[in-house]
Design a protein around this motif. Structure first.
Motif, short mmCIF file in Angstrom:
data_model
loop_
_atom_site.label_atom_id
_atom_site.label_comp_id
_atom_site.label_asym_id
_atom_site.label_seq_id
_atom_site.Cartn_x
_atom_site.Cartn_y
_atom_site.Cartn_z
N PRO A 1 0.79 -1.24 0.00
CA PRO A 1 0.00 0.00 0.00
C PRO A 1 0.82 1.28 0.00
N ALA A 2 2.08 1.23 0.43
CA ALA A 2 2.90 2.45 0.50
C ALA A 2 3.80 2.62 -0.72
N LEU A 3 3.82 1.66 -1.63
CA LEU A 3 4.77 1.68 -2.75
C LEU A 3 4.47 2.83 -3.70
N LYS A 4 5.49 3.71 -3.89
CA LYS A 4 5.36 4.87 -4.77
C LYS A 4 6.22 4.75 -6.03
N GLN A 5 7.33 4.02 -5.94
CA GLN A 5 8.22 3.89 -7.08
C GLN A 5 8.54 2.42 -7.31
N LEU A 6 8.35 1.98 -8.54
CA LEU A 6 8.64 0.60 -8.91
C LEU A 6 9.38 0.58 -10.24
N SER A 7 10.56 -0.03 -10.24
CA SER A 7 11.33 -0.16 -11.47
C SER A 7 11.50 -1.63 -11.83
N LEU A 8 11.04 -1.97 -13.03
CA LEU A 8 11.24 -3.31 -13.60
C LEU A 8 11.84 -3.20 -14.99
N GLN A 9 12.60 -2.15 -15.22
CA GLN A 9 13.22 -1.93 -16.51
C GLN A 9 14.20 -3.05 -16.86
N SER A 10 14.33 -3.30 -18.15
CA SER A 10 15.36 -4.21 -18.66
C SER A 10 15.32 -5.57 -17.98
N ASN A 11 14.13 -6.16 -17.96
CA ASN A 11 13.98 -7.52 -17.50
C ASN A 11 13.50 -8.40 -18.66
N ARG A 12 12.72 -9.42 -18.37
CA ARG A 12 12.25 -10.34 -19.42
C ARG A 12 10.73 -10.44 -19.39
N GLY B 1 10.36 0.09 -18.96
CA GLY B 1 11.03 0.17 -20.25
C GLY B 1 11.93 -1.01 -20.55
N HIS B 2 12.09 -1.27 -21.84
CA HIS B 2 13.05 -2.25 -22.35
C HIS B 2 12.75 -3.66 -21.84
N ASN B 3 11.52 -4.07 -22.08
CA ASN B 3 11.09 -5.44 -21.86
C ASN B 3 10.48 -5.94 -23.17
N GLY B 4 9.59 -6.92 -23.09
CA GLY B 4 8.91 -7.42 -24.28
C GLY B 4 7.41 -7.32 -24.13
N ALA C 1 9.05 2.67 -22.62
CA ALA C 1 9.99 2.74 -23.75
C ALA C 1 10.59 1.38 -24.10
N GLY C 2 10.84 1.20 -25.39
CA GLY C 2 11.55 0.01 -25.82
C GLY C 2 10.78 -1.28 -25.72
N ASN C 3 9.45 -1.21 -25.71
CA ASN C 3 8.60 -2.40 -25.73
C ASN C 3 7.92 -2.51 -27.09
N PRO C 4 7.49 -3.70 -27.50
CA PRO C 4 6.84 -3.85 -28.82
C PRO C 4 5.39 -3.40 -28.82
N ILE C 5 5.12 -2.23 -28.27
CA ILE C 5 3.78 -1.67 -28.18
C ILE C 5 3.40 -1.04 -29.52
N THR C 6 2.21 -1.34 -30.03
CA THR C 6 1.76 -0.80 -31.31
C THR C 6 0.70 0.28 -31.15
N GLU C 7 0.15 0.41 -29.93
CA GLU C 7 -0.87 1.42 -29.68
C GLU C 7 -0.58 2.11 -28.34
N LEU D 1 5.31 10.78 -19.81
CA LEU D 1 5.04 9.52 -20.51
C LEU D 1 6.18 9.23 -21.46
N TRP D 2 6.85 8.10 -21.26
CA TRP D 2 7.95 7.69 -22.12
C TRP D 2 7.51 6.46 -22.90
N ALA D 3 7.39 6.61 -24.20
CA ALA D 3 7.05 5.47 -25.06
C ALA D 3 7.88 5.52 -26.33
N ASN D 4 9.09 6.00 -26.21
CA ASN D 4 10.01 6.03 -27.36
C ASN D 4 10.48 4.61 -27.68
N ASP D 5 10.95 4.43 -28.91
CA ASP D 5 11.51 3.14 -29.36
C ASP D 5 10.51 2.00 -29.26
N CYS D 6 9.25 2.31 -29.50
CA CYS D 6 8.22 1.27 -29.57
C CYS D 6 7.84 1.05 -31.04
N LYS D 7 6.62 0.55 -31.29
CA LYS D 7 6.23 0.24 -32.67
C LYS D 7 4.90 0.89 -33.03
#
Length: 350
Positions: free
Chosen positions: A192-203, A224-227, A249-255, A267-273
């Motif tokens: 309930p207290a979590l304000k920042q979560l980073s899961l960048q560059s995983n799988r 960013g930088h997942n699949g 960013a860096g995900n295969p997002i098309t929309e 909002l960061w959505a660079n390097d997508c599709k």
């Protein structure tokens, strides 16, 4: 958008490569080359050629020790330093967390950039609030059962595969897990207290509903930088009503996601599709959007149209990609204040 980790609080010292034969290292000593006194409370040695933690009993009043970029292989010699609140042995050669169980006043423990494989021997550190273990060789999140006061947990750049053994950390505000081998974003329980979560560059390749339901206070989310595929339809991300910063960013997002988040500023959505420029119309749903990264998507093919469309739908935008958005100054006031019914509130400026 670059990977973000709080380890950026200090520089990671980089030693230049050289083809020359290295000279033998002359190690220096605490209590000999570096003075220790009975009344000192803060010890800071950076790039000090220390190999051993020794003679620290000469400074029993120490509350803070920071030994950065040395050659220390073992945590030891702290028997007399029971007043310690901050212990930092950063960028060294430590392989084990050991010999700290008696340091029950510790609030911050930082063993970043070492060779630690197991999270252990911390059960007595019940006052610990900040734990930094990035850039080690840790494979499992463990050893946190008694650390219920934790507010920051940084485990980026390790070998972790699962988010586990943290459901009891009800005060946790920051969780940094970028650059690991995590395949599921499922949260093991409400945080309930979590304000920042980073899961960048995983799988990550799938979305999990617990991300949206178990962390209702999230303000900064870095994926960013997942699949990852397109963000699930509403309610999905829209349940994170406090969100201010979102990295896709860096995900295969098309929309682009159809977000209705009243506090989202970045909002960061660079390097997508994303192909269709019509997708940027969804940005109009974000009333305080300040910064947008969409560069290197197919929709940027016509650079001028791309920029005009985004600025049109984001009236409060101040930055688009790496460029500031400069709005034209307001023109002269051409209204006719002689017309009946118009308040002459600005007449004093004429």
């Amino acid at each position: 958008a670059e990977d973000l980790v709080p380890s950026a609080k200090k520089a990671h010292v980089v030693f230049e490569d050289s083809d020359e034969e290295p000279e033998p290292v002359t190690y220096l000593r605490l209590g000999v080359d570096y003075e220790l006194t009975a009344d000192m409370e803060d010890l800071h040695v950076q790039c000090g050629r220390l190999a051993v933690m020794e003679n620290l009993d000469q400074a029993p009043k120490l509350t803070r020790i920071a030994l950065i970029a040395n050659h220390i292989k073992k945590v030891e010699g702290l028997e007399a330093n029971t007043e310690l609140e901050h212990l930092e042995v950063y960028q060294s050669h430590i392989k084990r967390i050991e010999n700290i169980a008696h340091l029950t006043k510790l609030e911050c423990l930082d063993f970043s950039f070492n060779n630690i494989r197991i999270m252990q021997n911390m059960g007595t550190l019940v006052k610990l609030r900040h734990l930094y273990l990035p850039s080690n060789k840790i494979v499992e999140i463990e050893g946190l059962d008694n650390l219920t006061e934790l507010t920051i947990l940084e485990l980026g750049a390790n070998r972790i595969r699962d988010i586990e053994n943290i459901a009891h950390l009800q005060k946790l505000e920051q969780l940094w897990l970028g650059k690991n081998k995590i395949t599921s974003m499922a949260l093991p329980g409400p945080l309930p207290a979590l304000k920042q979560l980073s899961l960048q560059s995983n799988r990550l390749t799938d979305w999990h509903p617990t991300l949206f339901t178990h962390a209702p206070a999230l303000e900064h989310l870095y994926l960013g930088h997942n699949g990852l595929p397109n963000v699930p339809d509403s309610p999905g991300m829209n349940q994170l009503e406090q969100l201010k910063e979102l990295d896709l960013a860096g995900n295969p997002i098309t929309e682009l996601p159809e977000l209705r988040l009243s506090q989202l500023e970045d909002l960061w959505a660079n390097d997508c599709k994303v192909e269709s420029l019509e997708q940027v119309e969804k940005l109009a749903l974000l009333p305080v959007l300040d910064t947008v990264y969409l560069e290197r998507n197919p929709l940027q093919a016509d650079a001028e149209a791309y920029r005009e469309a985004i600025i049109k739908h984001c009236p409060k935008l101040t930055q688009l990609d790496a460029d500031p958005v400069v709005k034209p100054p307001p023109g002269p006031d051409m209204r006719d204040y002689s017309v009946k019914g118009i308040v002459k509130a600005v007449s004093k400026f004429q």
